[in-house]
Design a protein around this motif. Structure first.
Motif, PDB file in Angstrom:
ATOM      1  N   GLU A   8       4.062  -3.026  -6.792  1.00  0.00           N
ATOM      2  CA  GLU A   8       3.009  -2.231  -6.158  1.00  0.00           C
ATOM      3  C   GLU A   8       3.710  -1.092  -5.428  1.00  0.00           C
ATOM      4  O   GLU A   8       4.483  -1.320  -4.502  1.00  0.00           O
ATOM      5  CB  GLU A   8       2.221  -3.083  -5.164  1.00  0.00           C
ATOM      6  CG  GLU A   8       1.163  -2.306  -4.411  1.00  0.00           C
ATOM      7  CD  GLU A   8       0.538  -3.126  -3.294  1.00  0.00           C
ATOM      8  OE1 GLU A   8      -0.609  -2.828  -2.931  1.00  0.00           O
ATOM      9  OE2 GLU A   8       1.198  -4.056  -2.780  1.00  0.00           O
ATOM     10  N   LEU A  23       4.596   1.864  -2.951  1.00  0.00           N
ATOM     11  CA  LEU A  23       4.273   2.181  -1.562  1.00  0.00           C
ATOM     12  C   LEU A  23       4.540   3.645  -1.232  1.00  0.00           C
ATOM     13  O   LEU A  23       3.704   4.313  -0.615  1.00  0.00           O
ATOM     14  CB  LEU A  23       5.085   1.291  -0.612  1.00  0.00           C
ATOM     15  CG  LEU A  23       4.886  -0.210  -0.757  1.00  0.00           C
ATOM     16  CD1 LEU A  23       5.828  -0.956   0.189  1.00  0.00           C
ATOM     17  CD2 LEU A  23       3.435  -0.598  -0.477  1.00  0.00           C
ATOM     18  N   GLU A  43       0.179   3.649  -9.014  1.00  0.00           N
ATOM     19  CA  GLU A  43      -0.136   2.649  -7.984  1.00  0.00           C
ATOM     20  C   GLU A  43       0.562   1.318  -8.281  1.00  0.00           C
ATOM     21  O   GLU A  43       0.991   0.621  -7.356  1.00  0.00           O
ATOM     22  CB  GLU A  43      -1.643   2.459  -7.902  1.00  0.00           C
ATOM     23  CG  GLU A  43      -2.364   3.692  -7.367  1.00  0.00           C
ATOM     24  CD  GLU A  43      -3.871   3.521  -7.349  1.00  0.00           C
ATOM     25  OE1 GLU A  43      -4.475   3.762  -6.289  1.00  0.00           O
ATOM     26  OE2 GLU A  43      -4.443   3.154  -8.407  1.00  0.00           O
ATOM     27  N   TYR A  44       0.669   0.968  -9.560  1.00  0.00           N
ATOM     28  CA  TYR A  44       1.360  -0.252  -9.975  1.00  0.00           C
ATOM     29  C   TYR A  44       2.203   0.065 -11.203  1.00  0.00           C
ATOM     30  O   TYR A  44       1.907   0.999 -11.963  1.00  0.00           O
ATOM     31  CB  TYR A  44       0.369  -1.369 -10.326  1.00  0.00           C
ATOM     32  CG  TYR A  44      -0.383  -1.925  -9.147  1.00  0.00           C
ATOM     33  CD1 TYR A  44       0.101  -3.021  -8.440  1.00  0.00           C
ATOM     34  CD2 TYR A  44      -1.582  -1.351  -8.738  1.00  0.00           C
ATOM     35  CE1 TYR A  44      -0.583  -3.528  -7.349  1.00  0.00           C
ATOM     36  CE2 TYR A  44      -2.280  -1.852  -7.645  1.00  0.00           C
ATOM     37  CZ  TYR A  44      -1.769  -2.932  -6.953  1.00  0.00           C
ATOM     38  OH  TYR A  44      -2.451  -3.437  -5.869  1.00  0.00           O
ATOM     39  N   HIS A  94      -1.088  11.461   1.232  1.00  0.00           N
ATOM     40  CA  HIS A  94      -1.665  10.123   1.127  1.00  0.00           C
ATOM     41  C   HIS A  94      -2.402   9.945  -0.203  1.00  0.00           C
ATOM     42  O   HIS A  94      -3.230  10.772  -0.591  1.00  0.00           O
ATOM     43  CB  HIS A  94      -2.619   9.870   2.300  1.00  0.00           C
ATOM     44  CG  HIS A  94      -1.907   9.855   3.625  1.00  0.00           C
ATOM     45  ND1 HIS A  94      -1.242   8.748   4.097  1.00  0.00           N
ATOM     46  CD2 HIS A  94      -1.734  10.827   4.551  1.00  0.00           C
ATOM     47  CE1 HIS A  94      -0.696   9.033   5.267  1.00  0.00           C
ATOM     48  NE2 HIS A  94      -0.971  10.289   5.561  1.00  0.00           N
ATOM     49  N   GLY A  95      -2.069   8.852  -0.885  1.00  0.00           N
ATOM     50  CA  GLY A  95      -2.706   8.529  -2.153  1.00  0.00           C
ATOM     51  C   GLY A  95      -1.962   9.121  -3.334  1.00  0.00           C
ATOM     52  O   GLY A  95      -1.487  10.268  -3.276  1.00  0.00           O
ATOM     53  N   SER A 116      -4.727   0.674 -12.117  1.00  0.00           N
ATOM     54  CA  SER A 116      -3.728   1.587 -11.555  1.00  0.00           C
ATOM     55  C   SER A 116      -3.995   3.016 -11.980  1.00  0.00           C
ATOM     56  O   SER A 116      -4.329   3.278 -13.141  1.00  0.00           O
ATOM     57  CB  SER A 116      -2.318   1.185 -12.015  1.00  0.00           C
ATOM     58  OG  SER A 116      -1.342   2.074 -11.528  1.00  0.00           O
ATOM     59  N   GLY A 160       8.661   0.231  -3.516  1.00  0.00           N
ATOM     60  CA  GLY A 160       7.504  -0.601  -3.816  1.00  0.00           C
ATOM     61  C   GLY A 160       7.690  -2.030  -3.353  1.00  0.00           C
ATOM     62  O   GLY A 160       8.770  -2.435  -2.915  1.00  0.00           O
ATOM     63  N   GLN A 197       1.242   0.400   4.311  1.00  0.00           N
ATOM     64  CA  GLN A 197       2.266  -0.638   4.481  1.00  0.00           C
ATOM     65  C   GLN A 197       1.629  -1.936   4.925  1.00  0.00           C
ATOM     66  O   GLN A 197       0.634  -1.950   5.586  1.00  0.00           O
ATOM     67  CB  GLN A 197       3.294  -0.172   5.511  1.00  0.00           C
ATOM     68  CG  GLN A 197       4.072   1.064   5.077  1.00  0.00           C
ATOM     69  CD  GLN A 197       5.108   1.459   6.090  1.00  0.00           C
ATOM     70  OE1 GLN A 197       5.888   0.645   6.569  1.00  0.00           O
ATOM     71  NE2 GLN A 197       5.125   2.728   6.460  1.00  0.00           N
ATOM     72  N   GLN A 238       2.641   8.642   0.340  1.00  0.00           N
ATOM     73  CA  GLN A 238       2.388   7.243   0.701  1.00  0.00           C
ATOM     74  C   GLN A 238       1.298   6.742  -0.243  1.00  0.00           C
ATOM     75  O   GLN A 238       0.127   7.093  -0.110  1.00  0.00           O
ATOM     76  CB  GLN A 238       1.947   7.096   2.159  1.00  0.00           C
ATOM     77  CG  GLN A 238       1.754   5.640   2.560  1.00  0.00           C
ATOM     78  CD  GLN A 238       1.524   5.451   4.051  1.00  0.00           C
ATOM     79  OE1 GLN A 238       1.471   6.402   4.810  1.00  0.00           O
ATOM     80  NE2 GLN A 238       1.387   4.214   4.462  1.00  0.00           N
ATOM     81  N   VAL A 239       1.726   5.954  -1.225  1.00  0.00           N
ATOM     82  CA  VAL A 239       0.822   5.510  -2.275  1.00  0.00           C
ATOM     83  C   VAL A 239      -0.127   4.439  -1.748  1.00  0.00           C
ATOM     84  O   VAL A 239      -1.334   4.471  -1.992  1.00  0.00           O
ATOM     85  CB  VAL A 239       1.614   4.960  -3.479  1.00  0.00           C
ATOM     86  CG1 VAL A 239       0.670   4.503  -4.585  1.00  0.00           C
ATOM     87  CG2 VAL A 239       2.563   6.011  -3.999  1.00  0.00           C
ATOM     88  N   LYS A 240       0.441   3.482  -1.016  1.00  0.00           N
ATOM     89  CA  LYS A 240      -0.329   2.361  -0.484  1.00  0.00           C
ATOM     90  C   LYS A 240       0.004   2.185   0.997  1.00  0.00           C
ATOM     91  O   LYS A 240       1.141   2.410   1.405  1.00  0.00           O
ATOM     92  CB  LYS A 240       0.016   1.074  -1.229  1.00  0.00           C
ATOM     93  CG  LYS A 240      -0.419   1.037  -2.686  1.00  0.00           C
ATOM     94  CD  LYS A 240      -1.904   0.778  -2.812  1.00  0.00           C
ATOM     95  CE  LYS A 240      -2.299   0.582  -4.258  1.00  0.00           C
ATOM     96  NZ  LYS A 240      -3.733   0.277  -4.389  1.00  0.00           N
TER      97      LYS A 240
END
Length: 362
Positions: free
Chosen positions: A58, A60, A121-122, A334-335, A17, A96, A362, A358-360
């Motif tokens: 996780e 999102l 990220e986590y 993004h990221g 992460s 998340g 969808q 937007q981490v991850k």
């Protein structure tokens, strides 16, 4: 079991992460890479490796709000927000997906939202950090839970519906009208039948709030630098209710144009966040509050008395959204790597709408 098998099983129990840490406080100015650093971490996600009543998540989406700046100064003044601990992960309002849970209330795969989730990220957090589950059904997008149905929407609702309570026909002024709070505050005031005017920092934003958010009028304060003249122009009959998002010279100018019994909701003062208190703009005409019997009240969305109204807010705002009465505008980065850039953008006059990472996918 061979050591190779043990290593593979251990790898399955942890996730790589990226997460943002605060390495130094920033008492003045906008935080930079001198203050915020992206680091790598291994996060345990198996049920047997996380404490009881915790959830592994996780991430999102992460909400990037101006008040985060107040938690990075190293001092508690103004908003009196608790400071982030140095060398710890920065937290924010986020959404998340549950990866693992040791609390029966949450199951793998469920989408959850919380106000103190790490910008990462986590993560593994206590289950009481989660305030609700989200049932994705298509008619409400996930980012809306961080904007219209999140902190900005709640702040706008409190400022207008709870503290401001403008009557139909009232003259309402919203500063930072194109920002995360302002875009909803103006729409809520319009739903009450008010005449609504906003101030923004660019011509593009003036067009946005009038054409997309239904403001009756708006002006670019960078062009109309004589704020007294601007308010005389747009409020010939005075101001009945003001939602303050910027403070400083704008608040002072408003006090020269308030009507008898006007209400002022102090939501934030973004023009002052990056200054020590001795360098902030003073307000010299508070005597107008006495003569006009003005009620000015500050508020924090996290106070217990206001949080008790969150259910009322969510029900009302979801209804407005589903009926097409409330519109949103998001700027999506993004990221998780983009956190510093996105935070800096919040304080840029070019920013439009609510900033979300937007981490991850969808």
């Amino acid at each position: 079991m061979s050591s190779g098998s043990e290593e593979r099983n251990t790898a399955k129990m942890t996730m790589e992460s990226k997460e943002w840490h605060i390495s130094a406080y920033a008492p003045e100015g906008i935080p930079t890479s001198d203050h915020l650093q992206l680091r790598a971490a291994k996060i345990p996600v198996a049920a047997g490796s996380i404490p009881d009543r915790f959830v592994a998540v996780e991430m999102l989406f992460v909400s990037v709000d101006p008040f985060l700046r107040s938690r990075m100064t190293g001092r508690e003044d103004g908003l009196y927000s608790p400071q982030f601990d140095l060398n710890q992960v920065v937290t924010a309002f986020g959404i998340g997906r549950v990866v693992e849970s040791t609390d029966d209330k949450y199951a793998k795969g469920e989408i959850v939202i919380g106000p103190f989730l790490p910008v990462a990220e986590y993560c593994v957090v206590p289950s009481d950090f989660i305030i609700r589950k989200i049932e994705p059904n298509g008619d409400v997008e996930l980012p809306d839970y961080l904007s219209c149905l999140g902190i900005p929407g709640f702040a706008a609702w409190l400022g207008i519906e709870v503290l401001g309570e403008p009557k139909a026909g009232s003259n309402v002024f919203i500063s930072a009208a194109a920002g995360g709070v302002g875009m909803y505050a103006g729409q809520l005031a319009k739903l009450r039948g008010c005449r609504v005017v906003g101030s923004t920092g660019s011509d593009e934003k003036v067009t946005l709030v009038k054409e997309e958010f239904g403001y009756d009028e708006a002006f670019n304060y960078k062009k109309e630098t004589d704020l007294d003249a601007a308010l005389s122009k747009y409020f010939p009959d005075g101001i009945d209710m003001y939602l303050d998002n910027v403070g400083g010279k704008m608040l002072e100018a408003v006090l020269n144009h308030v009507n008898q019994g006007a209400r002022i909701s102090l939501c934030g003062m973004i023009s002052e966040y990056n200054k020590v208190w001795t360098e902030r703009e003073g307000v010299r005409n508070l005597l107008n509050m006495v003569g006009k019997e003005v009620r000015m009240e500050g508020f924090m969305v996290g106070s217990p008395s206001h949080l008790a109204r969150f259910g009322d807010f969510a029900q009302q705002m979801e209804g407005h959204m589903r009926q097409g009465k409330i519109r949103s505008k998001h700027r999506i980065y993004h990221g998780v790597e983009s956190f510093l850039e996105s935070l800096q953008s919040v304080f840029s006059s070019s920013n439009l709408g609510k900033v979300i990472i937007q981490v991850k996918p969808q």
